[in-house]
Design a protein around this motif. Sequence first.
Motif, PDB file in Angstrom:
ATOM      1  N   CYS A 112      59.262  29.272 121.146  1.00 54.50           N
ATOM      2  CA  CYS A 112      58.104  29.210 120.649  1.00 54.50           C
ATOM      3  C   CYS A 112      58.125  27.890 119.620  1.00 54.50           C
ATOM      4  O   CYS A 112      59.179  27.734 118.787  1.00 54.50           O
ATOM      5  CB  CYS A 112      57.861  30.460 119.807  1.00 54.50           C
ATOM      6  SG  CYS A 112      56.319  30.149 118.920  1.00 54.50           S
ATOM      7  N   HIS A 114      56.840  27.501 116.874  1.00 55.55           N
ATOM      8  CA  HIS A 114      56.590  28.056 115.368  1.00 55.55           C
ATOM      9  C   HIS A 114      58.382  27.753 114.850  1.00 55.55           C
ATOM     10  O   HIS A 114      58.568  27.046 114.237  1.00 55.55           O
ATOM     11  CB  HIS A 114      56.068  29.124 115.487  1.00 55.55           C
ATOM     12  CG  HIS A 114      56.023  29.814 113.736  1.00 55.55           C
ATOM     13  ND1 HIS A 114      56.000  31.150 113.373  1.00 55.55           N
ATOM     14  CD2 HIS A 114      55.756  29.029 112.680  1.00 55.55           C
ATOM     15  CE1 HIS A 114      56.258  31.290 112.229  1.00 55.55           C
ATOM     16  NE2 HIS A 114      55.773  29.794 111.576  1.00 55.55           N
ATOM     17  N   LEU A 115      59.032  28.809 115.243  1.00 55.16           N
ATOM     18  CA  LEU A 115      60.419  29.263 114.826  1.00 55.16           C
ATOM     19  C   LEU A 115      61.554  29.339 115.751  1.00 55.16           C
ATOM     20  O   LEU A 115      62.477  29.544 115.546  1.00 55.16           O
ATOM     21  CB  LEU A 115      60.499  30.288 113.870  1.00 55.16           C
ATOM     22  CG  LEU A 115      59.398  29.971 112.434  1.00 55.16           C
ATOM     23  CD1 LEU A 115      59.778  31.031 111.464  1.00 55.16           C
ATOM     24  CD2 LEU A 115      60.112  28.563 111.725  1.00 55.16           C
ATOM     25  N   GLY A 116      60.860  29.130 117.009  1.00 57.02           N
ATOM     26  CA  GLY A 116      61.854  29.154 118.146  1.00 57.02           C
ATOM     27  C   GLY A 116      62.020  30.389 118.799  1.00 57.02           C
ATOM     28  O   GLY A 116      63.173  30.537 119.615  1.00 57.02           O
ATOM     29  N   CYS A 117      61.169  31.606 118.622  1.00 60.21           N
ATOM     30  CA  CYS A 117      61.668  32.698 119.216  1.00 60.21           C
ATOM     31  C   CYS A 117      61.160  32.512 120.722  1.00 60.21           C
ATOM     32  O   CYS A 117      60.577  31.376 121.155  1.00 60.21           O
ATOM     33  CB  CYS A 117      60.520  33.643 118.954  1.00 60.21           C
ATOM     34  SG  CYS A 117      61.047  34.266 117.209  1.00 60.21           S
ATOM     35  N   CYS A 130      54.038  35.070 121.750  1.00 64.00           N
ATOM     36  CA  CYS A 130      55.239  34.993 120.944  1.00 64.00           C
ATOM     37  C   CYS A 130      55.070  36.366 120.307  1.00 64.00           C
ATOM     38  O   CYS A 130      54.338  36.681 119.202  1.00 64.00           O
ATOM     39  CB  CYS A 130      55.399  33.683 120.054  1.00 64.00           C
ATOM     40  SG  CYS A 130      57.085  33.830 119.376  1.00 64.00           S
ATOM     41  N   CYS A 132      57.160  37.151 117.623  1.00 63.17           N
ATOM     42  CA  CYS A 132      57.674  37.180 116.367  1.00 63.17           C
ATOM     43  C   CYS A 132      56.516  36.767 115.094  1.00 63.17           C
ATOM     44  O   CYS A 132      56.358  37.721 114.275  1.00 63.17           O
ATOM     45  CB  CYS A 132      58.658  35.750 116.045  1.00 63.17           C
ATOM     46  SG  CYS A 132      60.197  36.207 117.146  1.00 63.17           S
ATOM     47  N   HIS A 133      55.587  35.902 115.494  1.00 66.43           N
ATOM     48  CA  HIS A 133      54.688  35.974 114.279  1.00 66.43           C
ATOM     49  C   HIS A 133      53.035  35.725 115.008  1.00 66.43           C
ATOM     50  O   HIS A 133      52.119  35.448 114.403  1.00 66.43           O
ATOM     51  CB  HIS A 133      54.993  34.859 113.417  1.00 66.43           C
ATOM     52  CG  HIS A 133      56.355  34.693 113.100  1.00 66.43           C
ATOM     53  ND1 HIS A 133      57.449  34.090 113.537  1.00 66.43           N
ATOM     54  CD2 HIS A 133      56.784  35.359 112.056  1.00 66.43           C
ATOM     55  CE1 HIS A 133      58.454  34.171 112.990  1.00 66.43           C
ATOM     56  NE2 HIS A 133      58.202  35.043 111.934  1.00 66.43           N
ATOM     57  N   GLY A 134      53.277  36.222 116.205  1.00 70.66           N
ATOM     58  CA  GLY A 134      51.778  36.134 117.003  1.00 70.66           C
ATOM     59  C   GLY A 134      51.262  35.076 117.459  1.00 70.66           C
ATOM     60  O   GLY A 134      49.993  34.944 117.760  1.00 70.66           O
ATOM     61  N   SER A 135      51.932  34.004 117.610  1.00 69.09           N
ATOM     62  CA  SER A 135      51.397  32.703 118.497  1.00 69.09           C
ATOM     63  C   SER A 135      51.084  32.937 119.839  1.00 69.09           C
ATOM     64  O   SER A 135      51.768  33.656 120.569  1.00 69.09           O
ATOM     65  CB  SER A 135      52.282  31.680 118.404  1.00 69.09           C
ATOM     66  OG  SER A 135      52.608  31.174 116.941  1.00 69.09           O
ATOM     67  N   PRO A 147      50.664  30.789 114.083  1.00 68.11           N
ATOM     68  CA  PRO A 147      51.104  29.801 113.355  1.00 68.11           C
ATOM     69  C   PRO A 147      51.803  28.550 113.988  1.00 68.11           C
ATOM     70  O   PRO A 147      52.268  27.686 113.476  1.00 68.11           O
ATOM     71  CB  PRO A 147      52.181  30.440 112.488  1.00 68.11           C
ATOM     72  CG  PRO A 147      52.726  31.721 113.146  1.00 68.11           C
ATOM     73  CD  PRO A 147      51.666  32.011 114.149  1.00 68.11           C
TER      74      PRO A 147
HETATM   75  S1  FES Z   1      58.452  31.988 116.309  1.00 65.10           S
HETATM   76 FE1  FES Z   1      56.850  32.294 117.588  1.00 65.10          FE
HETATM   77  S2  FES Z   1      55.103  32.757 116.235  1.00 65.10           S
HETATM   78 FE2  FES Z   1      56.760  32.492 114.982  1.00 65.10          FE
END
Ligand code: FES
Length: 181
Positions: A112, A114-117, A130, A132-135, A147
């Motif tokens: 992802c 955003h932060l790589g999830c 994603c 992790c934070h809903g992207s 995000p």
């Molecule tokens: S790592 Fe995917 S939304 Fe934050």
Amino acid sequence: MSEKVDHRMEAPETVTPVPRRRFFQWVIQAAMGVIALGLAIPFVGYVMFPVFKRRESSWVDVGSRDEIPVGEPAQLEYVATIHDGYVETKSQKAIWAVKQPDGEVTVFSPMCTHLGCGYTWDRGDRKFKCPCHGSVFDLSGQVLAGPAPRPLDRLPAKIENGRLLVTYKEFKAGVREQSEL
Ligand code: FES
């Protein structure tokens, strides 16, 4: 009283010639130095070059194009070979491939932006999500929600003899512009 004048003639300055033997020694030493340098440079390059060849990427066969369904993302296994100096390691990545009706295949990095999830494909919703934070991303990788600062990263891909070849790369997470690591 008159001063005595020394009428002896001063000896002229003499130039001591460099002995011929010393000259030849100097030439031989210089020639040996040049030869040693000529041998040392390739050797140093041979020894040091792998150190600078870190994370070499190459095309990897990830499967047959015919096995990828049209319009439905397929998670494929990419076995990455990483050269770190003289050390070669293998690691597996689960990349996403999407085949278009014309046979062209788009391959997404599994991380992802955003932060790589790692994200997954929601079949019912037909979106990448994603956890992790809903992207949320659409089939073409565009950001729909969350995000994530940019679309999903695309990996270099090509088709050869019906096989899908991919080069794995990693990109900086959390920034708007795509920047390879
Ligand atoms: S790592 Fe995917 S939304 Fe934050």
